[in-house]
Write an enzyme that holds these catalytic residues in place. Structure first.
Site, PDB file in Angstrom:
ATOM      1  N   LYS A   1      -1.552   4.093 -11.944  1.00  0.00           N
ATOM      2  CA  LYS A   1      -2.313   4.065 -10.689  1.00  0.00           C
ATOM      3  C   LYS A   1      -3.176   2.809 -10.588  1.00  0.00           C
ATOM      4  CE  LYS A   1      -2.547   8.962  -9.583  1.00  0.00           C
ATOM      5  NZ  LYS A   1      -3.419  10.034  -9.090  1.00  0.00           N
TER       6      LYS A   1
ATOM      7  N   GLU B   1       1.336   6.837  -6.690  1.00  0.00           N
ATOM      8  CA  GLU B   1       0.312   7.880  -6.891  1.00  0.00           C
ATOM      9  C   GLU B   1       0.926   9.273  -6.773  1.00  0.00           C
ATOM     10  OE1 GLU B   1      -3.557   5.411  -5.135  1.00  0.00           O
ATOM     11  OE2 GLU B   1      -2.760   7.123  -4.028  1.00  0.00           O
TER      12      GLU B   1
ATOM     13  N   GLU C   1       0.842  -1.206   0.000  1.00  0.00           N
ATOM     14  CA  GLU C   1       0.000   0.000   0.000  1.00  0.00           C
ATOM     15  C   GLU C   1       0.880   1.260   0.000  1.00  0.00           C
ATOM     16  OE1 GLU C   1      -3.354   0.201  -0.383  1.00  0.00           O
ATOM     17  OE2 GLU C   1      -3.049   2.360  -0.405  1.00  0.00           O
TER      18      GLU C   1
ATOM     19  N   HIS D   1      -4.356  11.416 -18.067  1.00  0.00           N
ATOM     20  CA  HIS D   1      -3.469  10.791 -19.055  1.00  0.00           C
ATOM     21  C   HIS D   1      -3.629   9.276 -18.960  1.00  0.00           C
ATOM     22  CE1 HIS D   1       0.089   9.648 -21.301  1.00  0.00           C
ATOM     23  NE2 HIS D   1       0.195  10.903 -21.699  1.00  0.00           N
TER      24      HIS D   1
ATOM     25  N   GLU E   1      -2.994  16.456 -15.157  1.00  0.00           N
ATOM     26  CA  GLU E   1      -3.950  16.261 -16.260  1.00  0.00           C
ATOM     27  C   GLU E   1      -4.314  14.783 -16.364  1.00  0.00           C
ATOM     28  OE1 GLU E   1      -4.817  18.977 -18.223  1.00  0.00           O
ATOM     29  OE2 GLU E   1      -3.615  20.075 -16.748  1.00  0.00           O
TER      30      GLU E   1
HETATM   31  N1  LIG Z   1      -3.824  11.850 -13.915  1.00  0.00           N
HETATM   32  C1  LIG Z   1      -4.711  10.854 -14.083  1.00  0.00           C
HETATM   33  N2  LIG Z   1      -5.017  10.437 -15.325  1.00  0.00           N
HETATM   34  C2  LIG Z   1      -5.900   9.421 -15.529  1.00  0.00           C
HETATM   35  N3  LIG Z   1      -6.544   8.777 -14.549  1.00  0.00           N
HETATM   36  C3  LIG Z   1      -6.274   9.122 -13.280  1.00  0.00           C
HETATM   37  C4  LIG Z   1      -5.362  10.201 -12.977  1.00  0.00           C
HETATM   38  N4  LIG Z   1      -5.316  10.330 -11.617  1.00  0.00           N
HETATM   39  C5  LIG Z   1      -6.138   9.405 -11.130  1.00  0.00           C
HETATM   40  N5  LIG Z   1      -6.716   8.667 -12.099  1.00  0.00           N
HETATM   41  C6  LIG Z   1      -7.694   7.565 -11.939  1.00  0.00           C
HETATM   42  O1  LIG Z   1      -8.382   7.722 -10.714  1.00  0.00           O
HETATM   43  C7  LIG Z   1      -8.119   6.611  -9.831  1.00  0.00           C
HETATM   44  C8  LIG Z   1      -7.963   7.101  -8.415  1.00  0.00           C
HETATM   45  O2  LIG Z   1      -6.819   7.906  -8.357  1.00  0.00           O
HETATM   46  P1  LIG Z   1      -6.418   8.759  -7.057  1.00  0.00           P
HETATM   47  O3  LIG Z   1      -5.170   9.492  -7.338  1.00  0.00           O
HETATM   48  O4  LIG Z   1      -7.618   9.524  -6.602  1.00  0.00           O
HETATM   49  O5  LIG Z   1      -6.041   7.638  -6.021  1.00  0.00           O
HETATM   50  P2  LIG Z   1      -6.808   7.066  -4.764  1.00  0.00           P
HETATM   51  O6  LIG Z   1      -8.251   7.442  -4.746  1.00  0.00           O
HETATM   52  O7  LIG Z   1      -5.977   7.345  -3.586  1.00  0.00           O
HETATM   53  O8  LIG Z   1      -6.657   5.581  -5.295  1.00  0.00           O
HETATM   54  P3  LIG Z   1      -6.649   4.228  -4.536  1.00  0.00           P
HETATM   55  O9  LIG Z   1      -8.052   4.182  -3.962  1.00  0.00           O
HETATM   56  O10 LIG Z   1      -6.397   3.227  -5.623  1.00  0.00           O
HETATM   57  O11 LIG Z   1      -5.538   4.296  -3.511  1.00  0.00           O
HETATM   58  C9  LIG Z   1      -6.851   5.947 -10.405  1.00  0.00           C
HETATM   59  O12 LIG Z   1      -6.798   4.571 -10.097  1.00  0.00           O
HETATM   60  C10 LIG Z   1      -7.008   6.204 -11.908  1.00  0.00           C
HETATM   61  O13 LIG Z   1      -7.885   5.248 -12.498  1.00  0.00           O
END
Ligand SMILES: Nc1ncnc2c1ncn2[C@@H]1O[C@H](COP(=O)(O)OP(=O)(O)OP(=O)(O)O)[C@@H](O)[C@H]1O
EC number: 2.7.1.-
Length: 116
Positions: free
Chosen positions: A88, A70, A63, A81, A79
């Protein structure tokens, strides 16, 4: 001069930060603590307890790697992408695989004691 425990303090800072900022990390740490508590309440063997320790440690570490991925992605781009999404999603998929594996391991170890 840099003290010998400085790297340890940085590592502890990373651990604290990921527990504070990541909701999944809070879940993993809480579930891990419960699993280890139960492991010491049941009359498990040392090897079974060691396997559970290893399992909890691997999931928490995974984790943290996921969180680090992340952060790097967010540093590179804010942005949308497809590669950012792939990194991620794959990193969190890896945590999911380990979490499911850990549940299977915990069940294999606990069930024989609980059904006695
Ligand atoms: N820059 C980006 N471009 C495209 N998709 C993104 C981007 N940032 C996030 N995502 C999408 O949103 C999801 C969640 O991203 P986020 O950064 O919010 O992490 P999180 O909610 O902490 O994730 P997790 O629950 O997996 O720990 C990612 O798994 C991805 O599918």
């Amino acid at each position: 001069m840099k003290s010998w425990w400085q790297p340890f303090r940085h590592a502890m800072n990373g651990l604290r930060q990921s527990i504070r900022e990541e909701r999944h990390m809070k879940v993993h740490v809480t579930v891990g603590a419960i699993v280890l508590l139960v492991a010491f309440l049941l009359p498990l063997t040392s090897v079974e307890r060691a396997i559970l320790f290893l399992t909890v440690g691997i999931v928490i570490s995974a984790e943290m790697f996921n969180t680090a991925f992340e952060r790097v992605v967010d540093l590179v781009t804010q942005e949308w992408h497809p590669l950012a999404k792939a990194v991620k999603d794959i990193a969190s998929g890896a945590v999911l695989v380990l979490a499911l594996t850990s549940i299977a391991i915990a069940l294999c170890i606990f069930i024989p004691y609980l059904v006695q």
